[in-house]
Write a protein that holds these residues in place. Structure first.
Motif, PDB file in Angstrom:
ATOM      1  N   ASP A  83       0.825  -1.216   0.000  1.00  0.00           N
ATOM      2  CA  ASP A  83       0.000   0.000   0.000  1.00  0.00           C
ATOM      3  C   ASP A  83       0.851   1.254   0.000  1.00  0.00           C
ATOM      4  OD1 ASP A  83      -2.276  -1.532  -0.040  1.00  0.00           O
ATOM      5  OD2 ASP A  83      -2.559  -1.486   2.141  1.00  0.00           O
ATOM      6  N   THR A  84       1.936   1.238   0.798  1.00  0.00           N
ATOM      7  CA  THR A  84       2.820   2.411   0.859  1.00  0.00           C
ATOM      8  C   THR A  84       3.490   2.645  -0.491  1.00  0.00           C
ATOM      9  OG1 THR A  84       3.235   2.042   3.209  1.00  0.00           O
ATOM     10  CG2 THR A  84       4.799   3.439   2.010  1.00  0.00           C
ATOM     11  N   ALA A  85       3.998   1.551  -1.093  1.00  0.00           N
ATOM     12  CA  ALA A  85       4.668   1.683  -2.379  1.00  0.00           C
ATOM     13  C   ALA A  85       3.680   2.118  -3.469  1.00  0.00           C
ATOM     14  CB  ALA A  85       5.321   0.354  -2.761  1.00  0.00           C
ATOM     15  N   PHE A  86       2.452   1.585  -3.422  1.00  0.00           N
ATOM     16  CA  PHE A  86       1.469   1.934  -4.444  1.00  0.00           C
ATOM     17  C   PHE A  86       1.055   3.408  -4.334  1.00  0.00           C
ATOM     18  CE2 PHE A  86      -2.860   2.179  -6.186  1.00  0.00           C
ATOM     19  CZ  PHE A  86      -2.620   1.665  -7.449  1.00  0.00           C
ATOM     20  N   LYS A  87       0.966   3.917  -3.113  1.00  0.00           N
ATOM     21  CA  LYS A  87       0.651   5.340  -2.927  1.00  0.00           C
ATOM     22  C   LYS A  87       1.718   6.215  -3.572  1.00  0.00           C
ATOM     23  CE  LYS A  87      -0.264   8.840   0.604  1.00  0.00           C
ATOM     24  NZ  LYS A  87      -0.355   9.134   2.058  1.00  0.00           N
ATOM     25  N   ALA A  88       2.990   5.835  -3.394  1.00  0.00           N
ATOM     26  CA  ALA A  88       4.078   6.599  -4.016  1.00  0.00           C
ATOM     27  C   ALA A  88       4.000   6.501  -5.544  1.00  0.00           C
ATOM     28  CB  ALA A  88       5.429   6.081  -3.525  1.00  0.00           C
ATOM     29  N   LEU A  89       3.599   5.325  -6.069  1.00  0.00           N
ATOM     30  CA  LEU A  89       3.458   5.160  -7.511  1.00  0.00           C
ATOM     31  C   LEU A  89       2.362   6.076  -8.060  1.00  0.00           C
ATOM     32  CD1 LEU A  89       4.012   3.654 -10.168  1.00  0.00           C
ATOM     33  CD2 LEU A  89       2.355   1.921  -9.432  1.00  0.00           C
ATOM     34  N   VAL A  90       1.224   6.137  -7.365  1.00  0.00           N
ATOM     35  CA  VAL A  90       0.128   6.989  -7.816  1.00  0.00           C
ATOM     36  C   VAL A  90       0.540   8.460  -7.814  1.00  0.00           C
ATOM     37  CG1 VAL A  90      -2.169   7.840  -7.200  1.00  0.00           C
ATOM     38  CG2 VAL A  90      -1.693   5.390  -7.165  1.00  0.00           C
ATOM     39  N   GLU A  91       1.278   8.871  -6.782  1.00  0.00           N
ATOM     40  CA  GLU A  91       1.751  10.263  -6.741  1.00  0.00           C
ATOM     41  C   GLU A  91       2.662  10.550  -7.927  1.00  0.00           C
ATOM     42  OE1 GLU A  91       3.589  10.650  -2.947  1.00  0.00           O
ATOM     43  OE2 GLU A  91       1.701  10.831  -1.838  1.00  0.00           O
ATOM     44  N   GLY A  92       3.496   9.579  -8.294  1.00  0.00           N
ATOM     45  CA  GLY A  92       4.360   9.760  -9.455  1.00  0.00           C
ATOM     46  C   GLY A  92       3.574   9.827 -10.756  1.00  0.00           C
ATOM     47  N   LEU A  93       2.530   9.002 -10.862  1.00  0.00           N
ATOM     48  CA  LEU A  93       1.700   9.028 -12.063  1.00  0.00           C
ATOM     49  C   LEU A  93       0.986  10.360 -12.222  1.00  0.00           C
ATOM     50  CD1 LEU A  93       0.067   5.476 -11.930  1.00  0.00           C
ATOM     51  CD2 LEU A  93       1.876   6.238 -13.452  1.00  0.00           C
ATOM     52  N   ASP A  94       0.546  10.957 -11.118  1.00  0.00           N
ATOM     53  CA  ASP A  94      -0.235  12.199 -11.177  1.00  0.00           C
ATOM     54  C   ASP A  94       0.625  13.440 -11.356  1.00  0.00           C
ATOM     55  OD1 ASP A  94      -2.576  10.834 -10.918  1.00  0.00           O
ATOM     56  OD2 ASP A  94      -2.722  11.082  -8.749  1.00  0.00           O
ATOM     57  N   THR A  95       1.932  13.331 -11.165  1.00  0.00           N
ATOM     58  CA  THR A  95       2.806  14.497 -11.258  1.00  0.00           C
ATOM     59  C   THR A  95       2.862  15.002 -12.702  1.00  0.00           C
ATOM     60  OG1 THR A  95       4.174  13.697  -9.426  1.00  0.00           O
ATOM     61  CG2 THR A  95       5.135  15.379 -10.882  1.00  0.00           C
ATOM     62  N   ASP A  96       2.466  16.263 -12.909  1.00  0.00           N
ATOM     63  CA  ASP A  96       2.505  16.906 -14.232  1.00  0.00           C
ATOM     64  C   ASP A  96       1.791  16.058 -15.280  1.00  0.00           C
ATOM     65  OD1 ASP A  96       3.018  19.058 -15.756  1.00  0.00           O
ATOM     66  OD2 ASP A  96       5.174  18.788 -15.902  1.00  0.00           O
ATOM     67  N   LEU A  97       0.648  15.477 -14.901  1.00  0.00           N
ATOM     68  CA  LEU A  97      -0.037  14.541 -15.777  1.00  0.00           C
ATOM     69  C   LEU A  97      -0.543  15.216 -17.052  1.00  0.00           C
ATOM     70  CD1 LEU A  97      -1.005  11.676 -16.176  1.00  0.00           C
ATOM     71  CD2 LEU A  97      -3.084  12.233 -14.915  1.00  0.00           C
ATOM     72  N   ASP A  98      -1.028  16.455 -16.956  1.00  0.00           N
ATOM     73  CA  ASP A  98      -1.531  17.140 -18.146  1.00  0.00           C
ATOM     74  C   ASP A  98      -0.435  17.305 -19.194  1.00  0.00           C
ATOM     75  OD1 ASP A  98      -4.048  17.340 -17.095  1.00  0.00           O
ATOM     76  OD2 ASP A  98      -3.759  19.366 -16.301  1.00  0.00           O
ATOM     77  N   TYR A  99       0.771  17.648 -18.722  1.00  0.00           N
ATOM     78  CA  TYR A  99       1.893  17.797 -19.650  1.00  0.00           C
ATOM     79  C   TYR A  99       2.209  16.467 -20.339  1.00  0.00           C
ATOM     80  CZ  TYR A  99       6.668  18.331 -21.334  1.00  0.00           C
ATOM     81  OH  TYR A  99       7.790  18.330 -22.124  1.00  0.00           O
ATOM     82  N   VAL A 100       2.244  15.402 -19.553  1.00  0.00           N
ATOM     83  CA  VAL A 100       2.571  14.082 -20.097  1.00  0.00           C
ATOM     84  C   VAL A 100       1.504  13.630 -21.092  1.00  0.00           C
ATOM     85  CG1 VAL A 100       2.946  11.649 -19.515  1.00  0.00           C
ATOM     86  CG2 VAL A 100       3.880  13.434 -18.050  1.00  0.00           C
ATOM     87  N   LYS A 101       0.229  13.880 -20.795  1.00  0.00           N
ATOM     88  CA  LYS A 101      -0.844  13.491 -21.713  1.00  0.00           C
ATOM     89  C   LYS A 101      -0.738  14.248 -23.030  1.00  0.00           C
ATOM     90  CE  LYS A 101      -4.354  12.000 -18.376  1.00  0.00           C
ATOM     91  NZ  LYS A 101      -5.712  12.248 -17.810  1.00  0.00           N
ATOM     92  N   PHE A 102      -0.382  15.529 -22.969  1.00  0.00           N
ATOM     93  CA  PHE A 102      -0.220  16.299 -24.200  1.00  0.00           C
ATOM     94  C   PHE A 102       0.941  15.720 -25.009  1.00  0.00           C
ATOM     95  CE2 PHE A 102       0.588  19.652 -27.121  1.00  0.00           C
ATOM     96  CZ  PHE A 102      -0.570  20.392 -27.199  1.00  0.00           C
ATOM     97  N   HIS A 103       2.022  15.342 -24.316  1.00  0.00           N
ATOM     98  CA  HIS A 103       3.177  14.727 -24.974  1.00  0.00           C
ATOM     99  C   HIS A 103       2.738  13.464 -25.717  1.00  0.00           C
ATOM    100  CE1 HIS A 103       6.933  12.460 -25.406  1.00  0.00           C
ATOM    101  NE2 HIS A 103       7.584  13.609 -25.242  1.00  0.00           N
ATOM    102  N   THR A 104       1.903  12.658 -25.080  1.00  0.00           N
ATOM    103  CA  THR A 104       1.445  11.407 -25.702  1.00  0.00           C
ATOM    104  C   THR A 104       0.571  11.688 -26.917  1.00  0.00           C
ATOM    105  OG1 THR A 104       1.493  10.308 -23.543  1.00  0.00           O
ATOM    106  CG2 THR A 104       0.219   9.246 -25.299  1.00  0.00           C
ATOM    107  N   ARG A 105      -0.385  12.603 -26.777  1.00  0.00           N
ATOM    108  CA  ARG A 105      -1.262  12.920 -27.907  1.00  0.00           C
ATOM    109  C   ARG A 105      -0.460  13.433 -29.098  1.00  0.00           C
ATOM    110  NH1 ARG A 105      -4.544  15.143 -23.759  1.00  0.00           N
ATOM    111  NH2 ARG A 105      -3.841  17.232 -24.290  1.00  0.00           N
ATOM    112  N   LEU A 106       0.529  14.298 -28.824  1.00  0.00           N
ATOM    113  CA  LEU A 106       1.336  14.846 -29.906  1.00  0.00           C
ATOM    114  C   LEU A 106       2.182  13.756 -30.554  1.00  0.00           C
ATOM    115  CD1 LEU A 106       2.184  17.337 -31.472  1.00  0.00           C
ATOM    116  CD2 LEU A 106       3.928  17.786 -29.730  1.00  0.00           C
TER     117      LEU A 106
END
Length: 520
Positions: free
Chosen positions: A118-141
């Motif tokens: 649970d502790t490790a998964f919480k850290a993973l989710v925080e990493g996934l959410d960091t600057d997510l809009d920027y990353v999604k735009f990168h993927t779409r482009l």
């Protein structure tokens, strides 16, 4: 598109199933290859597509994944496309130098049997959410860039218009962010700008050619009119010659008076004449793609109105039908019956609403969703026909002007929920023919048959007024919002600097003509 792509060894499949279920429960979409299918060319292409379309790349580190040829190929492909990498350790028993260099540069998350999941998964989710809009735009482009590359770099797949400007802004801000833009993405944006520049140049050339054609036709029309006038003059009986000469002298006097306009006023007058239905119609059709211009031409439109980004065009046909097209799809999306009583057609700034103002005092509102149109309201309350409509720049307010001498300010969020709610009123002494919002959305300008241009704040309080010598037919701001123009009578155009008009009494800076004064 997926949120994450999970690369792993088959030996760690039980753990990956647990991780996948946790991600799905947290509303993340994960791309995982569960089937042990042969390593064919089609299979590898599917893997590549999955990596390209994912926003994040998770690599499960274990002794088996670090010696898997396929796993290491997946890491290399993700790195080439500048994917955001997130390494997680599931099993120890490997040397640090076995880990690819692109993974060693990142912080690792530990999901070993001895670690708290649970502790490790919480850290993973925080990493996934960091600057997510920027990353999604990168993927779409990236997906669009690859689509352009796959189709032999044809211009049909390039960016244009607002989409291109948004991407160029993103690219300018991406130099210090991760993942960084790929060479393919940069090339895609560069070629998009080159194509857009060529398209705009071609459009300007078409407009110039059309303008020349219009000038020639106008000259021919004037020549024909002159010949007809001469023939008519010769047919006039001698007994009426004195009366005709008197009329010609009076016309000449009016023309001389018109020459007293300043150069800026003459320019504004030319611009005002360009706003007539016939010229706007011609220039609007000339700037359209040929197939859509032909489509509109077949309808013999009397009037056309474009949405702000020119994604939509509304036309009143020769038979007084209202047609609305979604230009990219080239199809008739909305056809409304006889609308001979239409006073104005408009689009909201975000192009989600279409308004049709009628001379029977009703404002019809349609919701736009691509090619779909849904009627959402029919606003009533004016006691005479509507004459003009305007949206505020932020799209929150809608103003309607009427021959009943009032302007009503409709709060769109409220009227779409309760169309019967009556809004505040702004009142003149005579019919109101025109209204507009200031560029900052803080003021409203109205022009009326009472020969005044009036300025109001958003609560309906009058804050400025200028008298004219004739009914005010139209009030508008120029493109950059620094000037206000009004048309009074039939042709006279006056221009004032904005916001000097708010400083009532400072006539020295407002360009008031003789006989035009601040209202008492």
């Amino acid at each position: 598109m997926s949120d994450v792509f999970i690369s792993y060894s088959r030996t760690d499949q039980d753990f990956v199933k647990v991780l996948h279920q946790a991600l799905m429960a947290s509303q993340y979409d994960a791309w995982v290859d569960w089937d042990n299918i042969p390593l064919t060319a089609d299979w590898w292409q599917e893997i590549q597509t999955g990596i390209e379309a994912a926003h994040m790349f998770i690599f499960v580190i274990s002794p088996d994944s670090l010696v898997s040829k396929v796993c290491l190929q997946e890491v290399d492909y993700a790195a080439i496309h500048h994917k955001r990498l997130m390494p997680i350790v599931h099993r120890d028993g490997f040397a640090q130098e076995q880990v690819p260099a692109v993974l060693r540069r990142h912080n690792w998350l530990y999901f070993r049997h001895t670690d708290d999941f649970d502790t490790a998964f919480k850290a993973l989710v925080e990493g996934l959410d960091t600057d997510l809009d920027y990353v999604k735009f990168h993927t779409r482009l990236l997906v669009r860039s690859r689509e352009w590359q796959t189709h032999d770099q044809t211009e049909d797949y390039l960016l244009r218009g607002q989409d291109l400007e948004t991407t160029e802004t993103w690219l300018a801000e991406a130099s210090e962010k991760s993942p960084s833009p790929t060479p393919l993405q940069r090339s895609f944006v560069y070629h998009s700008r080159q194509a857009e520049t060529r398209r705009q140049q071609q459009q300007r050339r078409r407009l110039r050619r059309f303008g020349i054609s219009v000038s020639i036709l106008a000259a021919l029309a004037l020549a024909a009119a002159a010949i007809a006038w001469q023939q008519r003059q010769r047919a006039i009986q001698q007994s009426n010659l004195a009366e005709q000469q008197s009329k010609l002298a009076f016309a000449h006097q009016l023309a001389v008076e018109g020459q007293t306009l300043t150069q800026s006023q003459l320019l504004s007058q030319q611009q005002a004449r360009m706003g007539t239905t016939e010229t706007s119609l011609a220039f609007g059709l000339a700037s359209l793609p040929p197939d859509l211009a032909r489509l509109l031409g077949q309808e013999n439109p009397r009037q056309i109105t474009f949405s702000p980004s020119r994604q939509f065009v509304a036309a009143i046909t020769e038979t007084f039908d209202l047609r609305v097209w979604h230009i990219p799809s080239r199809g008739t999306a909305l056809a409304w019956g006889t609308v001979a009583d239409v006073a104005d057609v408009g689009f909201s700034p975000d192009e989600t609403l279409l308004t049709v103002a009628t001379r029977d005092s009703v404002l019809h509102i349609w919701a736009i969703d691509g090619d779909d149109y849904t009627k959402v309201a029919a606003l009533t309350g004016h006691t005479a026909g509507l004459t003009d409509t305007a949206f505020s720049p932020d799209g929150r307010w809608l103003g309607t002007a009427s021959e009943d001498g009032t302007v009503r300010l409709w709060n769109l969020a409220e009227i779409l929920e309760s169309p019967m709610r009556q809004p505040p009123q702004i009142r003149h002494n005579r019919p109101i023919g025109s209204l507009t919002f200031s560029p900052d959305g803080q003021h409203i300008l109205t022009g009326s048959d009472d020969q005044t241009l009036r300025i109001w704040d958003m609560v309906g309080q009058e804050v400025g007024c200028i008298s004219h010598l004739a009914p005010v037919q139209r009030v508008r701001f120029n493109a950059d919002g620094t000037q206000v123009g009004s048309v009074s009578g039939s042709t006279l155009v006056r221009v004032w600097p904005w916001p000097s008009l708010l400083a009532e009494g400072s006539g020295a800076d407002t360009g008031l003509a003789e006989g035009e004064l601040f209202c008492p």
